[in-house]
Design an enzyme around this catalytic site. Structure first.
Site, PDB file in Angstrom:
ATOM      1  N   VAL A  30       2.958   0.957   3.173  1.00  0.00           N
ATOM      2  CA  VAL A  30       2.664  -0.206   4.010  1.00  0.00           C
ATOM      3  C   VAL A  30       3.231  -1.441   3.319  1.00  0.00           C
ATOM      4  O   VAL A  30       3.050  -1.632   2.108  1.00  0.00           O
ATOM      5  CB  VAL A  30       1.146  -0.368   4.236  1.00  0.00           C
ATOM      6  CG1 VAL A  30       0.869  -1.593   5.123  1.00  0.00           C
ATOM      7  CG2 VAL A  30       0.560   0.882   4.874  1.00  0.00           C
TER       8      VAL A  30
ATOM      9  N   ALA B 146       2.884   7.725   3.814  1.00  0.00           N
ATOM     10  CA  ALA B 146       3.549   6.499   4.261  1.00  0.00           C
ATOM     11  C   ALA B 146       3.313   5.365   3.277  1.00  0.00           C
ATOM     12  O   ALA B 146       2.439   5.442   2.393  1.00  0.00           O
ATOM     13  CB  ALA B 146       3.044   6.103   5.648  1.00  0.00           C
TER      14      ALA B 146
ATOM     15  N   GLY C 291      -0.291   9.096   0.954  1.00  0.00           N
ATOM     16  CA  GLY C 291       0.360  10.378   0.779  1.00  0.00           C
ATOM     17  C   GLY C 291       1.528  10.603   1.714  1.00  0.00           C
ATOM     18  O   GLY C 291       2.433  11.372   1.405  1.00  0.00           O
TER      19      GLY C 291
ATOM     20  N   GLY D 123       0.812  -1.208   0.000  1.00  0.00           N
ATOM     21  CA  GLY D 123       0.000   0.000   0.000  1.00  0.00           C
ATOM     22  C   GLY D 123       0.844   1.256   0.000  1.00  0.00           C
ATOM     23  O   GLY D 123       1.922   1.286   0.597  1.00  0.00           O
TER      24      GLY D 123
ATOM     25  N   ASP E 180     -11.713   9.870   8.443  1.00  0.00           N
ATOM     26  CA  ASP E 180     -11.417   9.442   7.068  1.00  0.00           C
ATOM     27  C   ASP E 180     -11.957   8.039   6.807  1.00  0.00           C
ATOM     28  O   ASP E 180     -11.267   7.181   6.279  1.00  0.00           O
ATOM     29  CB  ASP E 180      -9.911   9.486   6.803  1.00  0.00           C
ATOM     30  CG  ASP E 180      -9.580   9.479   5.305  1.00  0.00           C
ATOM     31  OD1 ASP E 180     -10.471   9.815   4.490  1.00  0.00           O
ATOM     32  OD2 ASP E 180      -8.442   9.131   4.952  1.00  0.00           O
TER      33      ASP E 180
ATOM     34  N   LYS F  57       4.071  -0.215   8.626  1.00  0.00           N
ATOM     35  CA  LYS F  57       3.804   1.089   8.033  1.00  0.00           C
ATOM     36  C   LYS F  57       5.016   1.979   8.265  1.00  0.00           C
ATOM     37  O   LYS F  57       5.453   2.155   9.417  1.00  0.00           O
ATOM     38  CB  LYS F  57       2.550   1.714   8.645  1.00  0.00           C
ATOM     39  CG  LYS F  57       2.090   2.987   7.954  1.00  0.00           C
ATOM     40  CD  LYS F  57       0.697   3.374   8.435  1.00  0.00           C
ATOM     41  CE  LYS F  57       0.140   4.549   7.660  1.00  0.00           C
ATOM     42  NZ  LYS F  57      -1.254   4.860   8.050  1.00  0.00           N
TER      43      LYS F  57
END
Length: 493
Positions: A24, A22, A20, A17, A133, A39
């Site tokens: 993963v 970080a 913006g 993943g 979020d 992460k």
């Protein structure tokens, strides 16, 4: 920069993943012999003190919550180059975003998943944290050792804690999911911002679409007719632009959903089963008939016209022919007739070629207020009998101002018939008005008001607004008075 081979004792295996701030990575804990997710803060942000602190704060908040309903944090560290990282649960079954891209969820499945998501968010609310979020990519799935899977809420990167973060709140969130107050500096979002996000998630899972802007938003049943009216009401309250009108927190929203009617009615012949995808895998893209501004004596009314889909009862919940005041919406309409003088004045301005379909629609069932004169009066008010009416801005076409997606549900054969495309043919457009009235009319029969004018208002607004107003809503009074005047002109002497 290339991914590190290790983060502490955790062996990095692959990137899974990118955000913006970080990345993963899937990693392996060789000591405990288990997969984990690591992460890592991006290099370009690692020396930004405020960003670094927020990254670490996410780990601390998750650790503080320490719930299997959220992604859990097991460890925290720093790479050789100074970038911080934290180690958390690996979601081996992917994200809600990935699942939404592949299929439409069944209604019961949606409500079950939303309940689990609400439980996770409720844990955050219980410790004074607002996620801010909530979106499909932040809902993860993880295998259970005993079989099955659990839902986890993830990514507290922009979460707000009243205990740890500044009172000044910057705009944050994702379009379609963020509450309106999140668009402003110091909007000070509280738990009700997450209720909006939960409502948007529910909406997306029910319809396959992210909610539109508030002024263009339609209830879930407008895009998926088998969604019950009770679910419509709960979800739309969660999405209310005014946070004072929303549910107070995730728990209140979950309770409201669980207490709503969730079992869809049995499908009549020809209806699409709950959870099934309509022909060509296409769901309606627009479920409301948003009307043009109508010039009326005494002023101009801004007419936002909600069709059948504003309610949860459509073709697959129609009354049977034996039901009082109703009809089977899947049945064939009454046969056309060449002699229409019994129902319509011969010397009126109703075009001859439309009189037969108008009589069919007006005699589709025995329903108080329904008549050919009413259908004719409404067509006059809607389009002035213009079969070529085209209003692309509002996606309305033809003599009855249907949107193609809504007419698709009400035409003979429903979703099993080809989806209509503009220009919309006058005859099916007219006859479908009768199907609409006979299916939804009985639901407003007990409200005060003249029966025919209640049906005219129903065609404009749907069931819910009439029920909330206890009759014809004030905003449609001038319209119904106009219909009433036309009816007097069209009824036989």
């Amino acid at each position: 920069m290339t991914a590190p081979s290790h983060a502490g004792r955790y062996r990095i295996e692959q990137l899974i993943g990118v955000g913006g701030f970080a990345t993963v990575h899937l990693a392996h804990d060789d000591e405990l012999r288990s997969p984990v997710a690591v992460k890592i803060l991006a290099e370009n942000w690692a020396r930004q003190t405020d960003v670094r602190e927020r990254f670490l704060q996410e780990a601390r908040l998750l650790r503080r919550a320490d719930s299997h309903l959220l992604v859990q944090v097991f460890d925290l560290g720093e790479l050789d180059d100074g970038r911080p990282y934290f180690v958390m649960t690996y979601a081996d079954r992917g994200t809600l975003e990935e699942r939404l891209a592949g299929r439409l969820f069944a209604i019961d499945e949606t409500l079950g998943l939303v309940h689990d998501i609400c439980q996770g968010v409720a844990v955050l609310h219980s410790i004074g944290v607002v996620h801010r979020d909530l979106k499909p990519s932040n809902v993860l799935f993880c295998s259970r050792p005993e079989g099955g899977e659990r839902v986890m809420v993830a990514d507290l990167g922009i979460a707000r804690s009243t205990d740890h973060l500044s009172g000044l709140t910057l705009p944050a969130g994702s379009p379609g999911y963020q509450a309106p107050e999140q668009l402003y500096f110091d909007g000070a979002p509280d738990a009700r911002a997450d209720v909006h996000g939960l409502g948007a998630l529910t909406y997306h899972m029910l319809t396959g679409q992210v909610p539109a802007k508030p002024e263009q938003r339609v209830p879930p049943s407008a895009l998926r007719p088998e969604v019950p009216e009770a679910i419509d009401a709960v979800v739309m309250r969660a999405l209310d632009p005014d946070r004072e009108a929303r549910w107070s927190d995730a728990t209140a929203y979950a309770v409201a959903l669980s207490s709503s009617t969730v079992t869809p009615p049995e499908n009549p012949p020809g209806a699409v089963p709950p959870g099934a995808v309509p022909p060509e895998n296409e769901l309606p893209r627009e479920g409301r008939r948003r009307g043009r501004r109508i010039a009326i004596a005494g002023g101009t009314a801004a007419a936002v016209v909600a069709a059948v889909a504003v309610t949860a009862v459509v073709v697959n919940s129609a009354q049977t022919p034996d039901s009082p005041g109703g009809t089977d919406a899947t049945a064939s309409p009454p046969p056309a007739t060449t002699d229409t003088s019994t129902w319509l004045r011969d010397d009126s301005d109703i075009p001859r070629q439309y009189r037969g379909p108008i009589v069919q629609a007006g005699t589709y069932c025995e329903l108080p207020g329904l008549s050919p004169a009413l259908i004719a009066a409404m067509l006059k008010a809607e389009s002035g009998y213009d079969p070529d009416l085209s209003d692309p801005e509002n996606n309305e076409y033809g003599i009855a101002r249907w949107t193609p997606e809504v007419l698709w549900h009400w035409q003979q054969g429903g979703l099993q018939s080809p989806k209509p495309t503009p220009p919309l043919s006058p005859e099916p457009s007219i006859v479908s008005m009768g199907r609409f009235m006979c299916t939804l009319g009985p639901r407003v029969q007990d409200l005060p008001g003249e029966p025919a004018l209640k049906l005219a208002a129903l065609y404009r607004s749907g069931v819910d607004p009439l029920k909330r107003a206890g009759g014809i809503p004030e905003r449609w009074r001038e319209y119904t008075e106009k219909v009433s005047r036309y009816m007097r002109d069209y009824q036989p002497a």
